[in-house]
Design a protein around this motif. Structure first.
Motif, PDB file in Angstrom:
ATOM      1  N   LEU A  68       0.599   1.268  -7.881  1.00 46.42           N
ATOM      2  CA  LEU A  68      -0.331   1.044  -6.775  1.00 46.42           C
ATOM      3  C   LEU A  68      -1.607   1.849  -6.899  1.00 46.42           C
ATOM      4  N   GLU A  77      -1.873  -7.963  -3.464  1.00 47.48           N
ATOM      5  CA  GLU A  77      -2.806  -6.864  -3.660  1.00 47.48           C
ATOM      6  C   GLU A  77      -4.156  -7.479  -4.000  1.00 47.48           C
ATOM      7  N   ASP A 107       5.773   4.014   0.625  1.00 49.87           N
ATOM      8  CA  ASP A 107       5.029   2.777   0.383  1.00 49.87           C
ATOM      9  C   ASP A 107       5.404   1.720   1.411  1.00 49.87           C
ATOM     10  N   ARG A 134       0.823  -1.209   0.000  1.00 48.86           N
ATOM     11  CA  ARG A 134       0.000   0.000   0.000  1.00 48.86           C
ATOM     12  C   ARG A 134       0.859   1.262   0.000  1.00 48.86           C
ATOM     13  N   ARG A 135       0.326   2.313  -0.576  1.00 50.45           N
ATOM     14  CA  ARG A 135       0.883   3.658  -0.424  1.00 50.45           C
ATOM     15  C   ARG A 135       0.465   4.165   0.959  1.00 50.45           C
ATOM     16  N   ARG A 149      -4.961   0.086  -8.373  1.00 56.34           N
ATOM     17  CA  ARG A 149      -5.562  -1.065  -7.684  1.00 56.34           C
ATOM     18  C   ARG A 149      -7.040  -1.238  -8.009  1.00 56.34           C
TER      19      ARG A 149
END
Length: 311
Positions: free
Chosen positions: A133, A114, A44, A25-26, A136
């Motif tokens: 990212l 993810e 991240d 994830r960011r 997503r």
């Protein structure tokens, strides 16, 4: 970037790490310009690794105080509770985008999760990890709409959309990208998820010189277009995107859908809507797919645009 704004960065980082995500994830997105003085820093979370990227050199004290704060974080109870393993700064504004490991050891090729799907990243050697990212929700959408579909993935890169499509039950996916090395990584991403590669094609083609070959493998129920904003010698956004759109009617089934993407702050959603109206008027705009909340931008038109079109 301004060192006096770093307390805001660490406050946001602490909040996100308090409930550390189990997937990639960011954690901090300064590039959305929602945090004054921090517009050129991101962070991240990658399997217990904190990857901080700097896109522009800050004032003289910025990097020094950033490092000091990150080292302090590494001694905190919060860091221990997250089972954090390493902290890395990547200097994206320098030639070669070099990385500096502050704590631990960099795992440069981690397999991340993810939305329950596995992808292998490549950290520290390139500007990009191998998985964008902010896309997503786009990959989630493809998985939700791929059942029994014949899918064309243009500018496939490492085939994230392809992996999502096969996870969603696609009958066939055709990936097209000039970079054979990226397609090889895409093949490995499929293998990580135990996919049958008999239903997946990897074509290392120049799209604009290969329409005949691409058309023969169709028609397609779903076409994904996710080009770079600019690629010297091969793609210029405002000119070349339209060349792709005008080909859609000969590639799509009668009830086909298109997911058209653009990640340039220089063009708005209307660029895609108007261009589609000009080049493929039989297709109409359906919706814009939301971006993940961690990628909030002060101007939504400047951020990633993922647009659905259909007959």
């Amino acid at each position: 970037m301004q060192s006096n704004q770093l307390p805001v960065f660490f406050e946001q980082l602490t909040q996100r790490l308090t409930d550390a995500p189990s997937e990639v994830r960011r954690l901090f997105h300064g590039r959305g310009r929602c945090f004054s003085g921090l517009e050129q820093i991101t962070c991240d979370w990658v399997n217990g690794q904190l990857i901080v990227a700097l896109f522009k050199e800050g004032d003289a004290r910025f990097v020094e105080e950033l490092k000091r704060g990150l080292l302090a974080l590494a001694t905190s109870e919060l860091w221990r509770s997250t089972t954090g393993r390493s902290i890395v700064i990547q200097y994206r504004y320098k030639e070669g985008a070099p990385s500096e490991v502050l704590i631990g050891e960099l795992e440069s090729n981690p397999v991340v999760i993810e939305s329950g799907i596995k992808y292998q990243l490549n950290i520290g050697r390139n500007q990009n990890f191998g998985l964008f990212l902010d896309m997503r929700y786009g990959r989630d959408w493809v998985r939700e709409h791929a059942q029994n579909k014949n899918v064309l993935n243009l500018f496939a890169y490492t085939c994230g959309f392809s992996v999502a499509a096969v996870e969603g039950g696609a009958d066939k996916v055709v990936n097209v990208d000039m970079s054979r090395s990226s397609l090889s990584k895409g093949r490995e991403n499929h293998k990580l998820n135990g996919h049958n590669l008999n239903s997946v094609s990897f074509l290392g083609y120049d799209i604009f010189r290969s329409w005949g070959k691409i058309r023969k493998l169709g028609p397609y129920d779903l076409i994904i277009i996710d080009p770079p904003s600019f690629q010297k010698g091969s793609f210029a956004l405002t000119k070349d995107y339209k060349r792709i759109l005008r080909r859609l009617p000969e590639l799509l089934t009668s009830d086909g859908r298109v997911l058209a993407c653009v990640n340039s702050p220089q063009v708005s959603c209307n660029f895609l809507i108007d261009s589609m109206r000009e080049e493929a008027p039989s297709l109409h705009f359906v919706q814009r797919i939301d971006n993940p909340p961690e990628f909030k931008d002060i101007d939504s038109e400047a951020s990633l645009k993922v647009m659905e079109f259909a007959y």
